[in-house]
Design an enzyme around this catalytic site. Structure first.
Site, PDB file in Angstrom:
ATOM      1  N   PRO A 216       0.829  -1.213   0.000  1.00 59.93           N
ATOM      2  CA  PRO A 216       0.000   0.000   0.000  1.00 59.93           C
ATOM      3  C   PRO A 216       0.861   1.261   0.000  1.00 59.93           C
ATOM      4  O   PRO A 216       2.053   1.217   0.336  1.00 59.93           O
ATOM      5  CB  PRO A 216      -0.807  -0.126   1.304  1.00 59.93           C
ATOM      6  CG  PRO A 216      -0.695  -1.555   1.703  1.00 59.93           C
ATOM      7  CD  PRO A 216       0.620  -2.038   1.201  1.00 59.93           C
ATOM      8  N   LYS A 221       8.435   1.828   0.698  1.00 59.12           N
ATOM      9  CA  LYS A 221       9.100   1.129  -0.417  1.00 59.12           C
ATOM     10  C   LYS A 221      10.279   1.947  -0.957  1.00 59.12           C
ATOM     11  O   LYS A 221      11.360   1.409  -1.190  1.00 59.12           O
ATOM     12  CB  LYS A 221       8.084   0.845  -1.530  1.00 59.12           C
ATOM     13  CG  LYS A 221       6.928  -0.053  -1.092  1.00 59.12           C
ATOM     14  CD  LYS A 221       5.984  -0.382  -2.230  1.00 59.12           C
ATOM     15  CE  LYS A 221       5.126   0.806  -2.625  1.00 59.12           C
ATOM     16  NZ  LYS A 221       4.179   1.210  -1.573  1.00 59.12           N
ATOM     17  N   GLU A 438     -23.841   8.621  18.226  1.00 64.05           N
ATOM     18  CA  GLU A 438     -22.492   8.156  18.542  1.00 64.05           C
ATOM     19  C   GLU A 438     -22.505   7.203  19.725  1.00 64.05           C
ATOM     20  O   GLU A 438     -21.725   6.242  19.767  1.00 64.05           O
ATOM     21  CB  GLU A 438     -21.571   9.348  18.816  1.00 64.05           C
ATOM     22  CG  GLU A 438     -21.407  10.311  17.651  1.00 64.05           C
ATOM     23  CD  GLU A 438     -20.890   9.637  16.395  1.00 64.05           C
ATOM     24  OE1 GLU A 438     -20.161   8.628  16.501  1.00 64.05           O
ATOM     25  OE2 GLU A 438     -21.229  10.105  15.296  1.00 64.05           O
ATOM     26  N   HIS A 441     -23.289   3.664  18.491  1.00 67.74           N
ATOM     27  CA  HIS A 441     -22.109   2.946  17.993  1.00 67.74           C
ATOM     28  C   HIS A 441     -21.288   2.393  19.156  1.00 67.74           C
ATOM     29  O   HIS A 441     -20.818   1.251  19.110  1.00 67.74           O
ATOM     30  CB  HIS A 441     -21.230   3.893  17.169  1.00 67.74           C
ATOM     31  CG  HIS A 441     -21.815   4.281  15.849  1.00 67.74           C
ATOM     32  ND1 HIS A 441     -22.206   3.365  14.906  1.00 67.74           N
ATOM     33  CD2 HIS A 441     -22.059   5.508  15.300  1.00 67.74           C
ATOM     34  CE1 HIS A 441     -22.666   3.990  13.833  1.00 67.74           C
ATOM     35  NE2 HIS A 441     -22.592   5.301  14.055  1.00 67.74           N
ATOM     36  N   ASP A 513     -22.742   5.168   7.270  1.00 66.41           N
ATOM     37  CA  ASP A 513     -22.789   3.906   8.012  1.00 66.41           C
ATOM     38  C   ASP A 513     -23.448   2.815   7.175  1.00 66.41           C
ATOM     39  O   ASP A 513     -22.982   1.675   7.130  1.00 66.41           O
ATOM     40  CB  ASP A 513     -23.558   4.088   9.324  1.00 66.41           C
ATOM     41  CG  ASP A 513     -22.873   5.066  10.265  1.00 66.41           C
ATOM     42  OD1 ASP A 513     -21.638   5.194  10.167  1.00 66.41           O
ATOM     43  OD2 ASP A 513     -23.557   5.694  11.087  1.00 66.41           O
TER      44      ASP A 513
END
Length: 600
Positions: A216, A221, A438, A441, A513
């Site tokens: 990724p 790298k 919130e 969740h 969501d």
């Protein structure tokens, strides 16, 4: 010396000034000449009238022949000397630029008049005419010289536009690379190949010609390639795949040849090609001009790496996050002999990366890098460096001398979600709905076994979100299970369920969501075989209606279980929401204390 001086004279700045002055001179001369031409008829009539007038005595007429480079036509400048009969001592000189018609008219008018002396036409030399005749020749010569020199320069630039630094050594070593333990071990062996190639050649071992780094973005790298060159103390060449892409046919292949030619002169060396998928993408059957140019460039790279002219002493390192896009001929042994997967750092590597980037920063004694590493799963090394940099900026903004956990926590939020929008003021009812959303969740994260655990909750708007939960897995895993994915869907649905239970209404805040929950459910059905449809994967011939039905079934079941769990923990939901309304932000320690108090 003379050549250098000549090139210095004919630079762009000089040419602009030279042509500007030349244009002004030409314009002035041209306007002057035109002004004289525009006055021909008027002056001609006036001269003819005065010659016929008895009040004037014409003594002498002189014609000068003028060849105009502008009009490609012969003109005469006539000068006439006259006296006034009333005052013979007064002499006047008239002149005009006239054409051949007037020339003959004057001759016929004064024919037989002995008192007038007519001289034969003379050549009239004018410097302006010489300049006007030379301007096109000189201008064309200079312009052509400039064009040719620029074509040569452009050709050189097109053939080699790579960022070559053969005379410089990489200053990075593996000490500057935190984490990536296995990757560094694989790269360390290459150092010996570069330093002592003869040791391997004597026993018939072929030195690896290429190493492909896949992973990724932001995982280090490029840094690994620089560190390899630095450890081996060899020249380092760095180019991007896009530098070989041009609109001109043959330029890409020419650049590859030039780059490898330069590298061979400085072997042993490391040649790093970033975003190699741009250069080495799969070849197709499309024969359009763009694809032909791309294929020619790739063919030249294949030839240079392992073809008729092999590149000895050069290790080519390619970096990409799309290895599936690369051509099969590029990936075969003999070209990219080794393929190293550079993954996102684990918790230990993240702590090391944070410590490395914190070396030149003033930190408070209460900084806990392990705790910060726990809060950053899935983040790359580049993102972790950005967190520390943001924390440094916030420290200066807050007029502090040291970076504290407060700045680091805020910096993490800024990198993940964007800066806080404290200027946005919610309506009291909207604010209450955001708090319960919130909190919903959070309740699922606390009470559901396989769900990610809550680290922090806030109702301060950031980015496009009205608030957010920072949720992290209890332990890092390399794959996901069906139970974990279902728990993740329930966590996404927790906010919507809480709104429905408390307000008997729903808001548009759950849009993202639902998108995330549906994405997970679709993967379960079409890719992982975790639905009633079985283990077959989605294809173009699959029944889309059956797939949509299976996805809906997963979402509906998760929604029902989430609603049941929320009803069982309604007290905890209310307490978290009320504390959010008071403080706006709740930490992990405060959440754990709420859970303990609720159980009592």
């Amino acid at each position: 010396m003379k050549t250098h001086y000549f090139k210095k004279i004919f630079n762009l700045k000089f040419l602009v000034i030279f042509f500007s002055i030349l244009f002004c001179i030409l314009l002035i001369l041209d306007l002057t000449f035109e002004r004289r031409i525009k006055g021909i008829k008027k002056r001609t009539d006036e001269i003819i009238k005065k010659i016929k007038d008895d009040n004037h005595l014409v003594e002498e007429i002189v014609f000068y022949e003028t060849n105009s480079t502008i009009f490609e036509k012969s003109f005469y400048r006539v000068e006439i000397l006259v006296k006034n009969k009333n005052n013979l001592t007064t002499k006047e000189k008239w002149y005009a630029v006239v054409d051949s018609i007037f020339f003959h008219e004057i001759h016929s008018l004064i024919k037989g008049r002995e008192n007038i002396q007519i001289k034969d036409p003379k050549t009239d030399f004018h410097l302006s005419e010489l300049i006007l005749s030379l301007v096109p020749i000189v201008s064309s010569t200079i312009f052509m010289f400039y064009i040719i020199s620029n074509i040569k320069k452009s050709s050189g630039k097109l053939n080699s536009n790579a960022k070559v630094s053969a005379k410089q050594k990489s200053l990075f070593t593996f000490k500057d690379v935190a984490g990536n333990t296995e990757e560094k071990e694989e790269m360390t062996e290459l150092i010996d190949f570069l330093k002592q190639p003869q040791k391997y050649e004597t026993i018939g071992a072929a030195i690896p010609k290429g190493v492909l780094l896949e992973g990724p973005p932001g995982t280090g790298k490029t840094l690994l390639a620089k560190a390899l060159a630095g450890e081996a103390s060899v020249p380092f060449y760095a180019v991007s795949g896009s530098e070989f892409v041009e609109m001109y046919v043959g330029v890409g292949a020419s650049r590859v040849r030039t780059l490898f030619k330069e590298a061979k002169l400085n072997a042993p060396c490391v040649l790093f090609i970033d975003e190699i998928d741009v250069l080495g993408g799969k070849r197709g059957g499309n024969s359009s001009g763009g694809n032909q140019e791309k294929d020619q460039t790739l063919n030249q790279l294949l030839t240079e790496m392992d073809g008729f002219t092999q590149a000895k002493g050069i290790i080519v390192i390619g970096a990409t996050n799309r290895a599936d896009m690369l051509d099969a001929a590029l990936l075969r042994p003999g070209r990219f002999d080794r393929k190293i997967l550079v993954n996102l750092p684990d918790i230990k590597s993240r702590a090391e990366i944070l410590k490395l980037h914190a070396q030149n920063k003033k930190l408070s004694s209460d900084i806990d890098f392990h705790q910060l590493a726990q809060q950053t799963p899935g983040m790359s090394g580049a993102q972790l460096a950005a967190v520390l940099n943001e924390a440094s900026i916030l420290t200066v903004r807050n007029h502090k001398d040291f970076i504290t956990m407060t700045e680091l926590s805020e910096a993490l939020d800024r990198v993940l979600m964007g800066p806080a929008k404290k200027s946005i003021k919610y309506d009291p009812e909207e604010r209450r709905m955001v708090a319960y959303h919130e909190a919903g969740h959070a309740v699922i994260g606390i009470k559901l076994k396989h769900a990610q655990k809550v680290q922090k909750i806030t109702i301060i708007p950031r980015g496009n979100a009205g608030g957010y939960n920072l949720m992290m897995p209890e332990k890092e895993t390399f794959f996901s299970s069906r139970k974990r994915m279902l728990a993740q869907i329930q966590s996404f649905l927790g906010g919507r369920v809480a709104e429905e239970l408390v307000f008997d209404d729903i808001s548009s805040g759950a849009f993202d969501d639902f998108r995330q929950a549906t994405k997970i459910a679709r993967l379960m059905v079409t890719k992982y075989g975790m639905s009633d449809l079985g283990v077959s994967q989605d294809s173009e011939f699959s029944d889309k209606k059956l797939i949509d039905t299976a996805i809906k079934k997963i979402i509906d079941n998760c929604y029902a279980r989430t609603k049941h769990l929320m009803l069982e923990n309604k007290t905890l939901l209310d307490q978290i929401a009320h504390l959010l309304l008071e403080q706006e932000t709740i930490t992990q320690a405060e959440i754990e204390q709420l859970v303990v108090n609720t159980k009592k």
